[in-house]
Design a protein around this motif. Structure first.
Motif, PDB file in Angstrom:
ATOM      1  N   GLN A 116       0.817  -1.158   0.113  1.00 37.68           N
ATOM      2  CA  GLN A 116       0.104  -0.019  -0.061  1.00 37.68           C
ATOM      3  C   GLN A 116       0.973   1.331   0.004  1.00 37.68           C
ATOM      4  O   GLN A 116       0.816   2.258  -0.859  1.00 37.68           O
ATOM      5  CB  GLN A 116      -0.842  -0.164   1.283  1.00 37.68           C
ATOM      6  N   HIS A 117       1.793   1.172   0.940  1.00 40.13           N
ATOM      7  CA  HIS A 117       2.783   2.193   0.846  1.00 40.13           C
ATOM      8  C   HIS A 117       3.634   2.542  -0.403  1.00 40.13           C
ATOM      9  O   HIS A 117       3.629   3.715  -1.030  1.00 40.13           O
ATOM     10  CB  HIS A 117       4.050   2.011   1.988  1.00 40.13           C
ATOM     11  N   GLY A 118       3.924   1.459  -1.243  1.00 41.87           N
ATOM     12  CA  GLY A 118       4.659   1.595  -2.343  1.00 41.87           C
ATOM     13  C   GLY A 118       3.684   2.226  -3.392  1.00 41.87           C
ATOM     14  O   GLY A 118       4.380   2.895  -4.457  1.00 41.87           O
ATOM     15  N   ALA A 119       2.449   1.607  -3.480  1.00 40.79           N
ATOM     16  CA  ALA A 119       1.630   2.068  -4.674  1.00 40.79           C
ATOM     17  C   ALA A 119       1.405   3.716  -4.251  1.00 40.79           C
ATOM     18  O   ALA A 119       1.257   4.328  -5.356  1.00 40.79           O
ATOM     19  CB  ALA A 119       0.153   1.575  -4.370  1.00 40.79           C
ATOM     20  N   LEU A 120       1.437   4.055  -3.020  1.00 42.16           N
ATOM     21  CA  LEU A 120       1.359   5.679  -2.878  1.00 42.16           C
ATOM     22  C   LEU A 120       2.611   6.524  -3.104  1.00 42.16           C
ATOM     23  O   LEU A 120       2.452   7.409  -3.655  1.00 42.16           O
ATOM     24  CB  LEU A 120       0.669   5.815  -1.418  1.00 42.16           C
ATOM     25  N   VAL A 121       3.740   5.658  -2.760  1.00 43.77           N
ATOM     26  CA  VAL A 121       4.819   6.232  -3.257  1.00 43.77           C
ATOM     27  C   VAL A 121       4.872   6.279  -4.725  1.00 43.77           C
ATOM     28  O   VAL A 121       5.381   7.751  -5.333  1.00 43.77           O
ATOM     29  CB  VAL A 121       6.188   5.573  -2.653  1.00 43.77           C
ATOM     30  N   SER A 122       4.440   5.530  -5.551  1.00 46.07           N
ATOM     31  CA  SER A 122       4.510   5.532  -7.023  1.00 46.07           C
ATOM     32  C   SER A 122       3.502   6.730  -7.552  1.00 46.07           C
ATOM     33  O   SER A 122       3.916   7.403  -8.243  1.00 46.07           O
ATOM     34  CB  SER A 122       3.960   4.359  -7.648  1.00 46.07           C
ATOM     35  N   PHE A 123       2.304   6.788  -6.683  1.00 46.63           N
ATOM     36  CA  PHE A 123       1.554   7.776  -7.161  1.00 46.63           C
ATOM     37  C   PHE A 123       2.058   9.316  -6.941  1.00 46.63           C
ATOM     38  O   PHE A 123       1.893  10.033  -7.642  1.00 46.63           O
ATOM     39  CB  PHE A 123       0.081   7.634  -6.324  1.00 46.63           C
ATOM     40  N   ALA A 124       2.718   9.286  -5.699  1.00 44.05           N
ATOM     41  CA  ALA A 124       3.254  10.720  -5.465  1.00 44.05           C
ATOM     42  C   ALA A 124       4.687  10.985  -6.200  1.00 44.05           C
ATOM     43  O   ALA A 124       4.648  12.167  -6.772  1.00 44.05           O
ATOM     44  CB  ALA A 124       3.793  10.581  -3.776  1.00 44.05           C
ATOM     45  N   PHE A 125       5.132  10.185  -6.860  1.00 46.23           N
ATOM     46  CA  PHE A 125       6.209  10.262  -7.705  1.00 46.23           C
ATOM     47  C   PHE A 125       5.706  10.821  -8.781  1.00 46.23           C
ATOM     48  O   PHE A 125       6.362  11.587  -9.672  1.00 46.23           O
ATOM     49  CB  PHE A 125       6.874   8.850  -8.083  1.00 46.23           C
ATOM     50  N   ASN A 126       4.313  10.390  -9.227  1.00 48.78           N
ATOM     51  CA  ASN A 126       3.966  10.926 -10.541  1.00 48.78           C
ATOM     52  C   ASN A 126       3.277  12.029 -10.434  1.00 48.78           C
ATOM     53  O   ASN A 126       2.917  12.920 -11.193  1.00 48.78           O
ATOM     54  CB  ASN A 126       3.087   9.831 -11.110  1.00 48.78           C
ATOM     55  N   THR A 127       2.514  12.469  -9.445  1.00 42.78           N
ATOM     56  CA  THR A 127       1.681  13.463  -9.228  1.00 42.78           C
ATOM     57  C   THR A 127       2.002  14.706  -8.286  1.00 42.78           C
ATOM     58  O   THR A 127       1.501  15.744  -8.216  1.00 42.78           O
ATOM     59  CB  THR A 127       0.053  13.168  -8.371  1.00 42.78           C
ATOM     60  N   GLY A 128       3.116  14.178  -7.423  1.00 41.53           N
ATOM     61  CA  GLY A 128       3.762  15.173  -6.543  1.00 41.53           C
ATOM     62  C   GLY A 128       2.960  15.087  -5.005  1.00 41.53           C
ATOM     63  O   GLY A 128       2.059  14.314  -5.061  1.00 41.53           O
ATOM     64  N   CYS A 129       3.557  15.617  -4.320  1.00 40.84           N
ATOM     65  CA  CYS A 129       3.085  15.573  -2.731  1.00 40.84           C
ATOM     66  C   CYS A 129       1.571  16.215  -2.746  1.00 40.84           C
ATOM     67  O   CYS A 129       0.872  15.775  -1.870  1.00 40.84           O
ATOM     68  CB  CYS A 129       3.998  16.198  -1.896  1.00 40.84           C
ATOM     69  N   ALA A 130       1.655  17.327  -3.520  1.00 43.65           N
ATOM     70  CA  ALA A 130       0.218  18.005  -3.312  1.00 43.65           C
ATOM     71  C   ALA A 130      -0.933  17.255  -3.924  1.00 43.65           C
ATOM     72  O   ALA A 130      -2.045  17.042  -3.217  1.00 43.65           O
ATOM     73  CB  ALA A 130       0.263  19.291  -4.183  1.00 43.65           C
ATOM     74  N   GLY A 131      -0.677  16.496  -5.060  1.00 38.28           N
ATOM     75  CA  GLY A 131      -1.572  15.582  -5.531  1.00 38.28           C
ATOM     76  C   GLY A 131      -2.089  14.323  -4.702  1.00 38.28           C
ATOM     77  O   GLY A 131      -3.042  13.834  -4.453  1.00 38.28           O
ATOM     78  N   LEU A 132      -0.768  13.715  -3.902  1.00 39.11           N
ATOM     79  CA  LEU A 132      -0.960  12.816  -3.263  1.00 39.11           C
ATOM     80  C   LEU A 132      -2.026  13.269  -2.008  1.00 39.11           C
ATOM     81  O   LEU A 132      -2.934  12.427  -1.697  1.00 39.11           O
ATOM     82  CB  LEU A 132       0.194  12.065  -2.568  1.00 39.11           C
ATOM     83  N   GLN A 133      -1.655  14.276  -1.370  1.00 37.22           N
ATOM     84  CA  GLN A 133      -2.456  14.854  -0.192  1.00 37.22           C
ATOM     85  C   GLN A 133      -3.785  14.874  -0.550  1.00 37.22           C
ATOM     86  O   GLN A 133      -4.759  14.938   0.156  1.00 37.22           O
ATOM     87  CB  GLN A 133      -1.712  16.016   0.396  1.00 37.22           C
ATOM     88  N   GLN A 134      -3.983  15.610  -1.685  1.00 35.03           N
ATOM     89  CA  GLN A 134      -5.352  16.013  -2.045  1.00 35.03           C
ATOM     90  C   GLN A 134      -6.115  14.593  -2.257  1.00 35.03           C
ATOM     91  O   GLN A 134      -7.275  14.566  -1.973  1.00 35.03           O
ATOM     92  CB  GLN A 134      -5.353  16.909  -3.244  1.00 35.03           C
ATOM     93  N   ALA A 135      -5.688  13.761  -3.049  1.00 36.01           N
ATOM     94  CA  ALA A 135      -6.479  12.672  -3.337  1.00 36.01           C
ATOM     95  C   ALA A 135      -6.684  11.773  -2.062  1.00 36.01           C
ATOM     96  O   ALA A 135      -7.611  11.222  -2.029  1.00 36.01           O
ATOM     97  CB  ALA A 135      -5.584  11.821  -4.361  1.00 36.01           C
ATOM     98  N   TRP A 136      -6.021  11.525  -1.289  1.00 35.51           N
ATOM     99  CA  TRP A 136      -5.733  10.652  -0.306  1.00 35.51           C
ATOM    100  C   TRP A 136      -5.865  10.913   1.129  1.00 35.51           C
ATOM    101  O   TRP A 136      -5.964   9.964   2.148  1.00 35.51           O
ATOM    102  CB  TRP A 136      -4.729   9.246  -0.304  1.00 35.51           C
ATOM    103  N   THR A 137      -5.879  12.145   1.472  1.00 36.39           N
ATOM    104  CA  THR A 137      -6.114  12.560   2.987  1.00 36.39           C
ATOM    105  C   THR A 137      -7.058  11.975   3.658  1.00 36.39           C
ATOM    106  O   THR A 137      -7.029  11.468   4.651  1.00 36.39           O
ATOM    107  CB  THR A 137      -5.479  14.105   3.303  1.00 36.39           C
ATOM    108  N   GLY A 138      -8.350  12.002   3.206  1.00 39.14           N
ATOM    109  CA  GLY A 138      -9.467  11.656   3.731  1.00 39.14           C
ATOM    110  C   GLY A 138      -9.611  10.351   3.873  1.00 39.14           C
ATOM    111  O   GLY A 138      -9.711   9.724   5.107  1.00 39.14           O
ATOM    112  N   ALA A 139      -9.228   9.556   2.787  1.00 31.47           N
ATOM    113  CA  ALA A 139      -9.338   8.015   3.070  1.00 31.47           C
ATOM    114  C   ALA A 139      -8.004   7.459   4.126  1.00 31.47           C
ATOM    115  O   ALA A 139      -8.144   6.739   4.845  1.00 31.47           O
ATOM    116  CB  ALA A 139      -8.817   7.465   1.685  1.00 31.47           C
ATOM    117  N   MET A 140      -6.965   8.418   4.295  1.00 31.23           N
ATOM    118  CA  MET A 140      -6.016   7.930   5.082  1.00 31.23           C
ATOM    119  C   MET A 140      -6.447   8.170   6.468  1.00 31.23           C
ATOM    120  O   MET A 140      -6.141   7.423   7.419  1.00 31.23           O
ATOM    121  CB  MET A 140      -4.624   8.378   4.461  1.00 31.23           C
ATOM    122  N   THR A 141      -7.146   9.335   6.603  1.00 32.31           N
ATOM    123  CA  THR A 141      -7.755   9.778   7.958  1.00 32.31           C
ATOM    124  C   THR A 141      -8.713   8.606   8.513  1.00 32.31           C
ATOM    125  O   THR A 141      -8.467   8.579   9.907  1.00 32.31           O
ATOM    126  CB  THR A 141      -8.433  11.136   7.928  1.00 32.31           C
TER     127      THR A 141
END
Length: 173
Positions: free
Chosen positions: A106-131
């Motif tokens: 799960q961590h790795g998939a999110l690292v790949s997502f962040a690598f592609n979209t940047g940290c802002a994209g990661l935070q915008q997309a997944w902060t709610g689900a992570m919370t």
């Protein structure tokens, strides 16, 4: 002749091909393999969205290191650059709420997502689900998230597959 364990390990790692050689503390070999596959390696500079890029998607404009990179680069140099780049994206994932509870895939998939979209994209997309610790929904929703009108569909499907692959290995967040 005596060799230190560290020297033997270093030699063994250098004998392998990327992306399997680049294994970060928090990022599995499967993650690095995925990023290497979806990014592809380019020894010479190329441009993505106006940014000079090299290796496995290294944005040298954002990193402000274009002048220090002499193209073409070798696979080993690409490996080294990728390893350095992953540090920031691992930290980005680990900064999300409840990231310590992710498994390695799960961590790795999110690292790949962040690598592609940047940290802002990661935070915008997944902060709610992570919370709410809704990790399964992240894995299920990856194929439908930020696909750039279908250009990233295959990447998101591969991230989803990695995310959904069971493992007992925890992330190092």
């Amino acid at each position: 002749m005596k060799f230190s364990i560290a020297a033997i390990s270093l030699f063994a790692l250098s004998a392998l091909a990327l992306p399997a050689t680049v294994v970060r503390r928090g990022t599995s070999a499967a993650t690095v393999g995925l990023i290497g596959e979806v990014e592809g390696f380019r020894a010479d500079f190329y441009v993505i969205e106006g940014h000079k890029t090299i290796g496995y998607g290294h944005d040298c404009v954002a990193r402000q290191d274009c002048d220090s990179i002499k193209a073409p680069i070798s696979n080993a140099q690409g490996d080294e650059i990728l390893q350095k780049d992953l540090v920031g994206f691992e930290q980005c994932v680990c900064a999300l709420p409840n990231a310590k509870d992710l498994n390695a895939n799960q961590h790795g998939a999110l690292v790949s997502f962040a690598f592609n979209t940047g940290c802002a994209g990661l935070q915008q997309a997944w902060t709610g689900a992570m919370t709410s610790k809704n990790f399964d929904s992240i894995c299920a929703d990856l194929p439908n998230t930020n696909t750039l009108n279908g250009l990233l569909t295959t990447r998101r499907q591969k991230e989803s597959a990695l995310c959904s692959t069971p493992t007992t290995q925890k992330s190092s967040c």
